[in-house]
Design an enzyme around this catalytic site. Structure first.
Site, PDB file in Angstrom:
ATOM      1  N   ARG A 152      63.718  -7.882  61.886  1.00 46.93           N
ATOM      2  CA  ARG A 152      63.540  -7.534  60.464  1.00 46.93           C
ATOM      3  C   ARG A 152      63.829  -6.047  60.222  1.00 46.93           C
ATOM      4  NH1 ARG A 152      60.995  -3.847  57.470  1.00 46.93           N
ATOM      5  NH2 ARG A 152      59.213  -3.970  58.894  1.00 46.93           N
ATOM      6  N   ASP A 153      62.974  -5.169  60.735  1.00 48.38           N
ATOM      7  CA  ASP A 153      63.145  -3.740  60.441  1.00 48.38           C
ATOM      8  C   ASP A 153      64.463  -3.240  61.028  1.00 48.38           C
ATOM      9  OD1 ASP A 153      62.525  -1.248  59.464  1.00 48.38           O
ATOM     10  OD2 ASP A 153      60.608  -1.068  60.483  1.00 48.38           O
TER      11      ASP A 153
ATOM     12  N   CYS B 239      64.964   2.095  57.380  1.00 45.92           N
ATOM     13  CA  CYS B 239      64.579   1.466  56.119  1.00 45.92           C
ATOM     14  C   CYS B 239      65.626   1.837  55.090  1.00 45.92           C
ATOM     15  CB  CYS B 239      63.194   1.942  55.666  1.00 45.92           C
ATOM     16  SG  CYS B 239      62.761   1.347  54.015  1.00 45.92           S
TER      17      CYS B 239
ATOM     18  N   HIS C 261      58.404   4.972  63.563  1.00 41.81           N
ATOM     19  CA  HIS C 261      59.845   5.161  63.739  1.00 41.81           C
ATOM     20  C   HIS C 261      59.978   6.395  64.639  1.00 41.81           C
ATOM     21  CE1 HIS C 261      61.610   2.198  60.902  1.00 41.81           C
ATOM     22  NE2 HIS C 261      60.336   2.153  60.535  1.00 41.81           N
TER      23      HIS C 261
ATOM     24  N   HIS D 185      52.816   1.660  63.236  1.00 40.43           N
ATOM     25  CA  HIS D 185      54.241   1.315  63.159  1.00 40.43           C
ATOM     26  C   HIS D 185      55.009   2.642  63.115  1.00 40.43           C
ATOM     27  CE1 HIS D 185      57.593  -1.149  61.101  1.00 40.43           C
ATOM     28  NE2 HIS D 185      57.914   0.073  60.709  1.00 40.43           N
TER      29      HIS D 185
ATOM     30  N   ASN E 272      62.985   2.114  64.937  1.00 46.34           N
ATOM     31  CA  ASN E 272      61.586   2.064  65.355  1.00 46.34           C
ATOM     32  C   ASN E 272      61.476   2.534  66.803  1.00 46.34           C
ATOM     33  OD1 ASN E 272      62.031  -0.392  63.382  1.00 46.34           O
ATOM     34  ND2 ASN E 272      59.880   0.138  63.288  1.00 46.34           N
TER      35      ASN E 272
HETATM   36  P1  HMG Z   1      63.027  -6.445  41.019  1.00 41.15           P
HETATM   37  O1  HMG Z   1      64.490  -6.343  40.745  1.00 41.15           O
HETATM   38  O2  HMG Z   1      62.099  -5.511  40.323  1.00 41.15           O
HETATM   39  O3  HMG Z   1      62.521  -7.971  40.870  1.00 41.15           O
HETATM   40  O4  HMG Z   1      62.845  -6.275  42.592  1.00 41.15           O
HETATM   41  P2  HMG Z   1      62.193  -8.873  39.638  1.00 41.15           P
HETATM   42  O5  HMG Z   1      60.838  -9.447  39.860  1.00 41.15           O
HETATM   43  O6  HMG Z   1      62.483  -8.150  38.348  1.00 41.15           O
HETATM   44  O7  HMG Z   1      63.273 -10.044  39.835  1.00 41.15           O
HETATM   45  C1  HMG Z   1      64.655  -9.798  39.703  1.00 41.15           C
HETATM   46  C2  HMG Z   1      65.440 -10.935  40.353  1.00 41.15           C
HETATM   47  O8  HMG Z   1      65.155 -10.963  41.757  1.00 41.15           O
HETATM   48  C3  HMG Z   1      65.065 -12.301  39.817  1.00 41.15           C
HETATM   49  O9  HMG Z   1      66.211 -13.129  39.943  1.00 41.15           O
HETATM   50  C4  HMG Z   1      64.040 -12.784  40.823  1.00 41.15           C
HETATM   51  O10 HMG Z   1      63.918 -14.195  40.888  1.00 41.15           O
HETATM   52  C5  HMG Z   1      64.607 -12.241  42.115  1.00 41.15           C
HETATM   53  P3  HMG Z   1      67.223 -13.363  38.707  1.00 41.15           P
HETATM   54  O11 HMG Z   1      66.351 -13.917  37.611  1.00 41.15           O
HETATM   55  O12 HMG Z   1      67.805 -11.999  38.381  1.00 41.15           O
HETATM   56  O13 HMG Z   1      68.245 -14.297  39.283  1.00 41.15           O
HETATM   57  N1  HMG Z   1      63.559 -12.048  43.120  1.00 41.15           N
HETATM   58  C6  HMG Z   1      63.639 -12.496  44.399  1.00 41.15           C
HETATM   59  N2  HMG Z   1      64.605 -13.182  45.057  1.00 41.15           N
HETATM   60  C7  HMG Z   1      64.358 -13.496  46.345  1.00 41.15           C
HETATM   61  N3  HMG Z   1      63.204 -13.159  46.990  1.00 41.15           N
HETATM   62  C8  HMG Z   1      62.225 -12.487  46.350  1.00 41.15           C
HETATM   63  C9  HMG Z   1      62.444 -12.128  45.000  1.00 41.15           C
HETATM   64  N4  HMG Z   1      61.688 -11.472  44.106  1.00 41.15           N
HETATM   65  C10 HMG Z   1      62.380 -11.426  42.968  1.00 41.15           C
HETATM   66  N5  HMG Z   1      61.096 -12.163  46.996  1.00 41.15           N
HETATM   67  C11 HMG Z   1      61.648  -6.742  44.608  1.00 41.15           C
HETATM   68  C12 HMG Z   1      61.547  -6.308  43.170  1.00 41.15           C
HETATM   69  C13 HMG Z   1      60.300  -6.478  45.243  1.00 41.15           C
HETATM   70  C14 HMG Z   1      62.003  -8.200  44.689  1.00 41.15           C
HETATM   71  C15 HMG Z   1      62.754  -5.885  45.301  1.00 41.15           C
HETATM   72  O14 HMG Z   1      62.494  -4.548  45.045  1.00 41.15           O
HETATM   73  C16 HMG Z   1      62.814  -6.100  46.786  1.00 41.15           C
HETATM   74  O15 HMG Z   1      63.183  -7.167  47.251  1.00 41.15           O
HETATM   75  N6  HMG Z   1      62.470  -5.073  47.568  1.00 41.15           N
HETATM   76  C17 HMG Z   1      62.432  -5.166  49.041  1.00 41.15           C
HETATM   77  C18 HMG Z   1      62.905  -3.894  49.655  1.00 41.15           C
HETATM   78  C19 HMG Z   1      62.831  -3.989  51.151  1.00 41.15           C
HETATM   79  O16 HMG Z   1      62.944  -5.071  51.718  1.00 41.15           O
HETATM   80  N7  HMG Z   1      62.668  -2.830  51.822  1.00 41.15           N
HETATM   81  C20 HMG Z   1      62.611  -2.788  53.264  1.00 41.15           C
HETATM   82  C21 HMG Z   1      61.344  -3.335  53.834  1.00 41.15           C
HETATM   83  S1  HMG Z   1      59.972  -2.178  53.759  1.00 41.15           S
HETATM   84  C22 HMG Z   1      60.135  -1.221  55.190  1.00 41.15           C
HETATM   85  O17 HMG Z   1      61.137  -1.273  55.857  1.00 41.15           O
HETATM   86  C23 HMG Z   1      58.974  -0.381  55.625  1.00 41.15           C
HETATM   87  C24 HMG Z   1      58.185  -1.003  56.784  1.00 41.15           C
HETATM   88  O18 HMG Z   1      59.019  -1.200  57.908  1.00 41.15           O
HETATM   89  C25 HMG Z   1      57.003  -0.104  57.182  1.00 41.15           C
HETATM   90  C26 HMG Z   1      57.368   1.355  57.456  1.00 41.15           C
HETATM   91  O19 HMG Z   1      58.360   1.624  58.164  1.00 41.15           O
HETATM   92  O20 HMG Z   1      56.609   2.203  56.992  1.00 41.15           O
HETATM   93  C27 HMG Z   1      57.594  -2.371  56.385  1.00 41.15           C
HETATM   94 MG    MG Z   2      59.626   0.338  59.328  1.00 38.12          MG
END
Ligand code: HMG
Ligand code: MG
Length: 311
Positions: A18-19, A243, A212, A210, A252
């Site tokens: 994933r990450d 990220c 990096h 966690h 990581n």
């Molecule tokens: P948004 O654009 O504000 O969403 O995104 P929305 O609720 O307005 O929906 C817009 C469209 O997206 C709609 O579809 C929804 O159905 C769809 P449309 O009507 O336009 O066809 N939608 C989805 N589709 C699939 N799966 C879903 C989903 N939700 C809405 N779950 C949202 C908001 C949260 C969805 C977006 O910002 C997002 O997906 N963000 C994820 C970003 C991400 O994955 N970042 C990396 C992971 S975090 C990380 O790496 C840190 C970590 O490792 C810890 C660390 O290192 O500290 C965990």
């Molecule tokens: Mg991370």
């Protein structure tokens, strides 16, 4: 027997699929993701974060998480969590038979908005819905708190805020709060300070870290955290990772490097280091570029030398 003052065993949460893969520019075939996860399972990793049910527009690399979950061979006793940002994600996870998910909040407002398009307060309202639905469906929830050691947009993050938000995540019913060093700025002194503050509100057995490894301090941070009583650490095979919403974040902490250090300390992980190296070599070949794990690099050099001496 482990070295005095460190736990007898540590749980590693493998986050490479994933990450790691969320940050790769090259398209990785679904079949390669599946084969990578199956190899990680064979290497004895007890927890493998296998993907993210996030918006495919935001993170296209995770668009095939559903197919990945349907194709992997799940071993009894191994956990396969996935990230979910909202109810849409939880629904998608449930449809694939996922029994553990992770919500991911942040300790800084700007990162929260950039990463999930919601501020901190709004995100907690969403997490409340997700946790309530997950409880009804018998799905376990882990709770990340990104930028716990620093934010790529705001810099220093107040320790008191990290402790308060960590306690709020626990109150939502998550079984574990994961403090994320999203951009790899933490050093051991800061780990002692942040964990010291958070443990006053979240019992240490519900805390995970966690790291990096952007600045090369991740292993030193783990050594400090072990002495503070933390027993769960995230890591990624080969040191894959980053990220997409944290500029400059690199991989990581590499799982091989962590296992090598823990083996030396006499701490049990259940991971077969040789099989783990084979999994990393597999995904390295699929990606077509070298991965940063120091242990992996040393093993590759040793294998090349052995092969050339047989020529
Ligand atoms: P948004 O654009 O504000 O969403 O995104 P929305 O609720 O307005 O929906 C817009 C469209 O997206 C709609 O579809 C929804 O159905 C769809 P449309 O009507 O336009 O066809 N939608 C989805 N589709 C699939 N799966 C879903 C989903 N939700 C809405 N779950 C949202 C908001 C949260 C969805 C977006 O910002 C997002 O997906 N963000 C994820 C970003 C991400 O994955 N970042 C990396 C992971 S975090 C990380 O790496 C840190 C970590 O490792 C810890 C660390 O290192 O500290 C965990
Ligand atoms: Mg991370």
């Amino acid at each position: 027997m482990p070295l005095a003052g460190v736990p007898e065993c540590v749980q590693i949460v493998e986050v490479g699929p994933r990450d790691g893969l969320q940050n790769e520019h090259a398209e990785v075939a679904t079949a390669d993701k599946v084969a990578f996860i199956d190899r990680l399972t064979a290497a004895g990793l007890a927890v493998i974060e296998a993907g993210a049910f996030v918006s495919p527009k935001w993170v296209p690399q995770m668009a095939d998480t559903g197919e990945v979950f349907r194709a992997i061979t799940r071993r009894a006793g191994t956990r396969y969590p996935a990230l979910v940002p909202n109810l849409v994600g939880l629904d998608r996870a449930r449809a694939c038979g996922v029994s553990e998910v992770a919500i991911f909040g942040a300790a800084s407002e700007t990162f929260s908005r950039k990463n999930i398009n919601q501020g901190i307060e709004e995100s907690f309202a969403t997490f409340t819905e997700v946790c309530e639905a997950a409880r009804r469906w018998g799905i376990l929830v882990r709770g990340y708190l990104s930028t716990s050691f620093g934010c790529p947009y705001e810099g220093t993050v107040p320790v008191g805020r990290v402790a308060t938000l960590a306690a709020r995540l626990l109150d939502l019913g998550v079984f574990e709060v994961v403090l994320g060093d999203t951009i790899g700025v933490a050093q051991p002194g800061q780990v002692a300070e942040v964990v010291g503050a958070v443990r006053k509100q979240v019992p240490i057995e519900h805390l995970a870290l966690h790291f990096h490894d952007t600045r090369g301090t991740a292993l030193a941070n783990v050594l400090m955290a072990l002495q503070l009583g933390i027993c769960t650490f995230d890591a990624s095979a080969g040191g894959l990772g980053g990220c997409p919403y944290a500029p400059g974040a690199t991989g990581n902490l590499a799982t091989e490097d962590l296992v090598y250090m823990l083996n030396g300390l006499g701490v049990e992980t259940g991971v077969d280091l040789e099989a783990l190296v084979a999994a990393s070599r597999f995904i390295e070949q699929a990606l077509g570029h070298p991965l940063p794990s120091r242990y992996l690099r040393a093993e590759q050099a040793r294998m090349r030398k052995t092969m050339s001496s047989h020529d």
